[in-house]
Design an enzyme around this catalytic site. Sequence first.
Site, PDB file in Angstrom:
ATOM      1  N   GLU A 195       5.165  -4.854   3.583  1.00 23.35           N
ATOM      2  CA  GLU A 195       6.588  -4.547   3.451  1.00 23.35           C
ATOM      3  C   GLU A 195       7.412  -5.816   3.253  1.00 23.35           C
ATOM      4  OE1 GLU A 195       4.840  -1.478   6.386  1.00 23.35           O
ATOM      5  OE2 GLU A 195       4.554  -3.587   5.919  1.00 23.35           O
ATOM      6  N   CYS A 217       5.951  -1.821  11.128  1.00 23.33           N
ATOM      7  CA  CYS A 217       5.920  -2.444  12.445  1.00 23.33           C
ATOM      8  C   CYS A 217       7.337  -2.922  12.779  1.00 23.33           C
ATOM      9  CB  CYS A 217       4.933  -3.605  12.460  1.00 23.33           C
ATOM     10  SG  CYS A 217       5.537  -5.080  11.595  1.00 23.33           S
ATOM     11  N   HIS A 264       3.132  -9.299   5.830  1.00 27.01           N
ATOM     12  CA  HIS A 264       2.869  -7.867   5.803  1.00 27.01           C
ATOM     13  C   HIS A 264       3.291  -7.318   4.443  1.00 27.01           C
ATOM     14  CE1 HIS A 264       2.893  -7.192  10.446  1.00 27.01           C
ATOM     15  NE2 HIS A 264       2.282  -8.317  10.109  1.00 27.01           N
ATOM     16  N   CYS A 280       8.672  -5.546  10.236  1.00 21.76           N
ATOM     17  CA  CYS A 280       8.975  -4.996   8.914  1.00 21.76           C
ATOM     18  C   CYS A 280      10.181  -4.074   8.959  1.00 21.76           C
ATOM     19  CB  CYS A 280       7.753  -4.277   8.362  1.00 21.76           C
ATOM     20  SG  CYS A 280       6.370  -5.405   8.037  1.00 21.76           S
TER      21      CYS A 280
END
Length: 180
Positions: free
Chosen positions: A78, A106, A76, A109
Amino acid sequence: MYYKTKENAKIPALCLTINAMQSPPNPEFLRRAIALATHNVETGAGGPFGAVVVHGGKIVAEAVNTVTAQLDPTAHAEVNAIRAAAKALGSFSLAGCQLYTSCEPCPMCLAASYWARLEAIYYGASAADAARAGFDDAFIYQELRKENAGRTSLPATQLLREEAWASFAAWIASEGKIAY
């Protein structure tokens, strides 16, 4: 200074400086994260997520979602930005850093942000916005509220607890450990 993509396209990188001591959020850093996210989609490189890590009023790392490009479900934006910032700063602790991300993190993250010891998270789109676009992680939040025994979508069963404790015993006894 420019950010180069895989296709060698150039997008201007922000070289912004603001006061480091508990600086107020800077919308320009969030605009950069949003621009990265949009560019990632427009070039077909990945999902609609971008993130930058700021330290001392400057961007020290920026990243996009590379889940499909790297065949890595943890890639992801992040997490990628946190990894890049830790490498750039030479530390696993990002204390004093802020994360600007195009979307509300999410659960994975968010957990990574806590482990990285980030000072703050600033985000653009909400989790509800992401769900509208097909990125719904509400079920993960629901699962996290349950005890292990109540989690049915991904059962987790403890095995070999006493044998596994040996790793922690070794950690406790280690004189050369680096606490984190």
